[in-house]
Design an enzyme around this catalytic site. Structure first.
Site, PDB file in Angstrom:
ATOM      1  N   GLY A  12     -51.242 -42.776  30.689  1.00 24.60           N
ATOM      2  CA  GLY A  12     -50.693 -41.911  31.735  1.00 24.60           C
ATOM      3  C   GLY A  12     -49.648 -42.576  32.618  1.00 24.60           C
ATOM      4  N   PHE A  13     -49.763 -43.877  32.791  1.00 24.88           N
ATOM      5  CA  PHE A  13     -48.847 -44.548  33.727  1.00 24.88           C
ATOM      6  C   PHE A  13     -48.523 -45.961  33.248  1.00 24.88           C
ATOM      7  CE2 PHE A  13     -51.438 -41.489  35.957  1.00 24.88           C
ATOM      8  CZ  PHE A  13     -50.475 -40.712  36.587  1.00 24.88           C
ATOM      9  N   GLY A  14     -47.325 -46.420  33.577  1.00 24.23           N
ATOM     10  CA  GLY A  14     -46.986 -47.814  33.379  1.00 24.23           C
ATOM     11  C   GLY A  14     -47.532 -48.630  34.547  1.00 24.23           C
ATOM     12  N   GLY A  15     -47.508 -49.934  34.384  1.00 23.93           N
ATOM     13  CA  GLY A  15     -47.822 -50.817  35.502  1.00 23.93           C
ATOM     14  C   GLY A  15     -49.292 -50.949  35.871  1.00 23.93           C
TER      15      GLY A  15
ATOM     16  N   MET B 228     -55.474 -48.827  23.231  1.00 31.12           N
ATOM     17  CA  MET B 228     -55.031 -48.759  24.632  1.00 31.12           C
ATOM     18  C   MET B 228     -55.804 -49.779  25.461  1.00 31.12           C
ATOM     19  SD  MET B 228     -52.670 -46.475  24.674  1.00 31.12           S
ATOM     20  CE  MET B 228     -52.357 -46.583  26.440  1.00 31.12           C
TER      21      MET B 228
ATOM     22  N   GLY C  22     -50.563 -51.524  27.114  1.00 34.15           N
ATOM     23  CA  GLY C  22     -50.997 -51.372  28.496  1.00 34.15           C
ATOM     24  C   GLY C  22     -51.297 -52.702  29.161  1.00 34.15           C
ATOM     25  N   GLY C  23     -50.552 -53.023  30.188  1.00 34.20           N
ATOM     26  CA  GLY C  23     -50.843 -54.213  30.986  1.00 34.20           C
ATOM     27  C   GLY C  23     -50.558 -55.532  30.293  1.00 34.20           C
TER      28      GLY C  23
ATOM     29  N   GLY D 295     -44.123 -52.617  29.062  1.00 31.78           N
ATOM     30  CA  GLY D 295     -43.181 -51.806  29.825  1.00 31.78           C
ATOM     31  C   GLY D 295     -42.732 -52.518  31.075  1.00 31.78           C
ATOM     32  N   SER D 296     -43.611 -52.481  32.112  1.00 28.18           N
ATOM     33  CA  SER D 296     -43.221 -53.044  33.404  1.00 28.18           C
ATOM     34  C   SER D 296     -42.945 -54.547  33.324  1.00 28.18           C
ATOM     35  CB  SER D 296     -44.298 -52.746  34.448  1.00 28.18           C
ATOM     36  OG  SER D 296     -45.568 -53.128  33.979  1.00 28.18           O
TER      37      SER D 296
ATOM     38  N   HIS E 234     -40.620 -48.530  22.090  1.00 27.80           N
ATOM     39  CA  HIS E 234     -41.835 -47.725  22.321  1.00 27.80           C
ATOM     40  C   HIS E 234     -41.491 -46.584  23.280  1.00 27.80           C
ATOM     41  CE1 HIS E 234     -46.244 -47.172  22.393  1.00 27.80           C
ATOM     42  NE2 HIS E 234     -46.092 -46.884  23.687  1.00 27.80           N
TER      43      HIS E 234
ATOM     44  N   HIS F  54     -45.155 -42.638  20.948  1.00 27.31           N
ATOM     45  CA  HIS F  54     -46.573 -42.565  21.327  1.00 27.31           C
ATOM     46  C   HIS F  54     -46.803 -41.226  22.017  1.00 27.31           C
ATOM     47  CE1 HIS F  54     -49.879 -44.356  24.205  1.00 27.31           C
ATOM     48  NE2 HIS F  54     -50.345 -43.382  23.439  1.00 27.31           N
TER      49      HIS F  54
END
Ligand code: DX5
Ligand code: ZN
Length: 232
Positions: free
Chosen positions: A149-152, A144, A187-188, A208-209, A34, A73
């Protein structure tokens, strides 16, 4: 059991060693790579472009040479020119946010004409109405579970209800046409909530994180798969 795909987001990888990171996460069992593209305009962050996609493309394969799809993405506005650049750079799948394109139907066709699979991404507050008109042009729907906009960031539970609504639409569409459309959630997602996301109807999971934040990527992916195996 359903086929589930785990799509590690390289947004949380070590950018100084991106090729090796892609290889490590594929060796650990990633099904997709991704690739989060942010333009500091559609979202308040700036990440990576087509040149980086082209650079990691040769790493997107298993040890036996089987290709691993590059899942791009796009969090950019406007969409069309960049989508075409990513198609040339080696994207296999390109998703974008309908709010970011003036002509969603045209953008979807342009992605497919460039030889890629195409998908639409829905933010936490975005309506799903466009699905009533564009299903034939879609290979993926991406829900989503954070604001892009952001990871984590923390998982937004409302995304589960939304994913379930999309699942019902995709099942009805499959019964009518025989065509499969993937349902990805982004996300998350972590090992301890992935089963709930699957139970809501998702088949593809971005993380991701949760993966790159740990030393042993395989250990995390293995726990994710074990938790998915319990989903009825
Ligand atoms: C957010 C991105 C996500 C993000 C996921 O805008 O689209 O793909 O990298 O990261 P985690 O899994 O850390 O929420
Ligand atoms: Zn993403």
């Amino acid at each position: 059991m359903k086929t589930y795909r785990i799509a590690p987001s390289i947004l949380s990888a070590d950018f100084a060693r991106l090729g090796e990171e892609v290889k490590s996460v594929i060796d650990a069992g990633a099904d997709f790579i991704h690739f989060d593209v942010m333009d500091n305009h559609y979202v308040p962050n700036l990440t990576i472009g087509p040149g980086v996609a082209q650079a990691i493309k040769p790493w997107c394969k298993r040890a036996d040479g089987t290709p691993v799809p590059l899942d791009v993405h796009l969090m950019v506005e406007p969409v069309d020119a960049l989508a075409q650049s990513f198609a040339r750079a080696g994207a296999d799948l390109i998703t974008f946010h309908p709010e970011a394109s003036r002509h969603v139907d045209r953008t979807l066709q342009l992605i497919r004409d460039a030889g890629c699979k195409a998908g639409l991404v829905f933010n936490p507050a975005s309506s799903l109405e466009v699905l009533d008109y564009e299903m034939d042009n879609l290979d993926m729907v991406l829900i989503m579970s954070v604001n892009p906009g952001f990871g984590g960031q923390g998982f937004i539970d409302e995304a589960l209800r939304k994913a379930a609504r999309v699942r019902a639409k995709l099942d009805a569409y499959k019964a009518r046409t025989g065509r499969d459309v993937l349902l990805e959630v982004d996300g998350g997602i972590k090992a301890d909530n992935i089963a709930r996301v699957a139970a809501a109807g998702a088949d593809t999971f971005v993380a991701g994180s949760a993966i790159f934040g740990q030393k042993d990527y395989k250990a995390v992916i293995d726990v994710m798969r074990a938790n998915l195996a319990e989903v009825k």
